[in-house]
Design a protein around this motif. Structure first.
Motif, PDB file in Angstrom:
ATOM      1  N   LEU A  96     -60.420  30.884 108.661  1.00 34.46           N
ATOM      2  CA  LEU A  96     -61.248  31.384 110.071  1.00 34.46           C
ATOM      3  C   LEU A  96     -60.533  31.889 110.961  1.00 34.46           C
ATOM      4  O   LEU A  96     -59.238  32.330 110.627  1.00 34.46           O
ATOM      5  N   SER A 103     -64.624  38.221 109.669  1.00 28.36           N
ATOM      6  CA  SER A 103     -64.010  37.183 108.287  1.00 28.36           C
ATOM      7  C   SER A 103     -63.783  38.122 107.384  1.00 28.36           C
ATOM      8  O   SER A 103     -63.015  37.695 106.353  1.00 28.36           O
ATOM      9  N   LEU A 124     -66.008  33.513 114.017  1.00 28.54           N
ATOM     10  CA  LEU A 124     -65.917  32.396 114.895  1.00 28.54           C
ATOM     11  C   LEU A 124     -67.309  32.910 115.761  1.00 28.54           C
ATOM     12  O   LEU A 124     -67.667  33.561 116.067  1.00 28.54           O
ATOM     13  N   VAL A 146     -68.510  24.810 114.666  1.00 35.39           N
ATOM     14  CA  VAL A 146     -67.771  25.141 113.387  1.00 35.39           C
ATOM     15  C   VAL A 146     -68.084  24.334 112.287  1.00 35.39           C
ATOM     16  O   VAL A 146     -68.156  24.647 111.248  1.00 35.39           O
ATOM     17  N   ALA A 162     -56.823  29.220 107.652  1.00 36.67           N
ATOM     18  CA  ALA A 162     -57.129  30.416 109.757  1.00 36.67           C
ATOM     19  C   ALA A 162     -55.810  30.736 109.779  1.00 36.67           C
ATOM     20  O   ALA A 162     -54.832  30.457 109.470  1.00 36.67           O
ATOM     21  N   GLY A 166     -58.793  31.903 114.509  1.00 38.05           N
ATOM     22  CA  GLY A 166     -59.294  30.736 114.793  1.00 38.05           C
ATOM     23  C   GLY A 166     -58.145  29.301 113.782  1.00 38.05           C
ATOM     24  O   GLY A 166     -58.315  28.376 113.628  1.00 38.05           O
TER      25      GLY A 166
END
Length: 355
Positions: A96, A103, A124, A146, A162, A166
């Motif tokens: 994340l 990403s 996200l 998610v 993350a 994230g």
């Protein structure tokens, strides 16, 4: 830097353009192009409908910016579809991203992780290639979306890496569904209600992004994106390691920028929720990662207030954007923590990453 804004031709220009004659040859080419586009659309729809089985281990056609061996797709969740990039095989690792990135920030880390894991980097909701939902930017709702994507992809129990925002999404995911998350690698973000507020005096963007609409929307327009985001990237220890143009394009849309601000505007409510549920302590191991020239041990200090097994790691030669500034360390450290086959640190600085 040159402007990254992409705009459609104005109505005046469109009306003034000379008509293009349609010859038989041109009509044939257009027909072939239309057929090709229809075929591509059918393939994309079948890939989404098939879920995880359609992207078992990646392929030769990687999404722009990602290495070969990865495939992209979208899955439906509440509020719209979520975009992902997937590759590798083995136990599932979900990545994340933070702000102001997508990403794509994981592209240097994913190949190494994919040697022993199924790696899925998710945009996200509202950001990157994901659809923009009408609300639901609090981190509990974002985490549930998610999770819906994870389930749609058939990943089952996962481990999560993350960064930044994230991290704030990964926490309620693991807290609310502890049986579905084996391990957490939390990079460069203390939690709302447990240290995030202490950073408001460190960088003014935290208050600026969380200002009520339309304050940031009016102040930062399309022409300002590279200036504003560029300033954020300049805060890193190794700014030259960040390829900025893809992120400028990713936030060139006013709607995307508003979606990103909404994640910040939800911080106060996130803090209330986190404090109210802090007694539900995380049972899984948490690798709390900070950059040497950024948050350092603050991430671990935050997670110790909500988790029982917290392992602090300080990444050398890195500022805030750790996965881009020192991807080799992140790959080696995360691989070790998540259960690399050799199971032992190869270098002394990796000792805190041992499982």
């Amino acid at each position: 830097m040159p402007s990254t804004e992409t705009t459609a031709p104005s109505g005046k220009a469109a009306r003034g353009a000379a008509p293009v004659p349609v010859t038989r040859a041109r009509a044939t080419r257009l027909g072939r192009a239309a057929f090709g586009a229809l075929a591509a659309m059918v393939m994309a729809l079948s890939t989404t409908a098939a879920g995880a089985s359609a992207v078992p281990g990646g392929g030769a056609h990687a999404p722009a910016g990602f290495p070969a061996g990865f495939r992209g797709g979208k899955v439906a969740v509440d509020g719209g579809a979520v975009h992902y990039v997937r590759g590798g095989s083995g136990p599932a690792v979900v990545l994340l991203h933070g702000w102001p990135e997508t990403s794509l920030m994981w592209r240097k880390v994913m190949p190494g992780l994919a040697r022993n894991h199924t790696v899925v980097a998710i945009d996200l909701p509202g950001l990157g290639g994901s659809d923009i939902p009408n609300g639901g930017y609090d981190k509990v709702t974002a985490a549930h979306r998610v999770r819906q994507a994870v389930n749609a992809l058939g990943l089952g129990q996962v481990e999560i890496l993350a960064h930044d925002i994230g991290v704030l999404v990964a926490y309620p995911y693991a807290r609310d569904f502890p049986g579905e998350v084996r391990r957490l690698v939390m990079i460069e973000a203390p939690l709302a209600g447990f240290g995030l507020e202490d950073l408001y005096g460190v960088s003014w963007h935290l208050r600026f992004n969380s200002s009520p609409a339309p304050i940031p929307e009016k102040i930062v327009d399309n022409d300002d994106v590279s200036t504003y985001l560029g300033m954020m990237f300049d805060f890193s220890h190794r700014p030259e390691a960040i390829e900025r143009e893809p992120y400028y394009r990713a936030y060139a849309s006013p709607a995307r920028r508003t979606a990103s601000y909404e994640y910040y505007r939800a911080f106060a409510g996130d803090a209330v929720n986190n404090r109210a549920n802090a007694a539900r302590r995380l049972p899984m191991p948490v690798l709390a990662v900070g950059g040497q020239h950024s948050f350092g041990a603050r991430v671990a200090d935050s997670f110790r207030q909500v988790a029982d097994d917290v392992r602090p790691v300080v990444v050398p030669d890195s500022g805030h954007f750790v996965p881009e500034e020192n991807p080799g360390f992140v790959t080696d450290c995360a691989s070790l923590f998540l259960g690399a086959p050799n199971g032992a640190p190869q270098r002394p600085e990796l000792a805190p990453c041992a499982p």
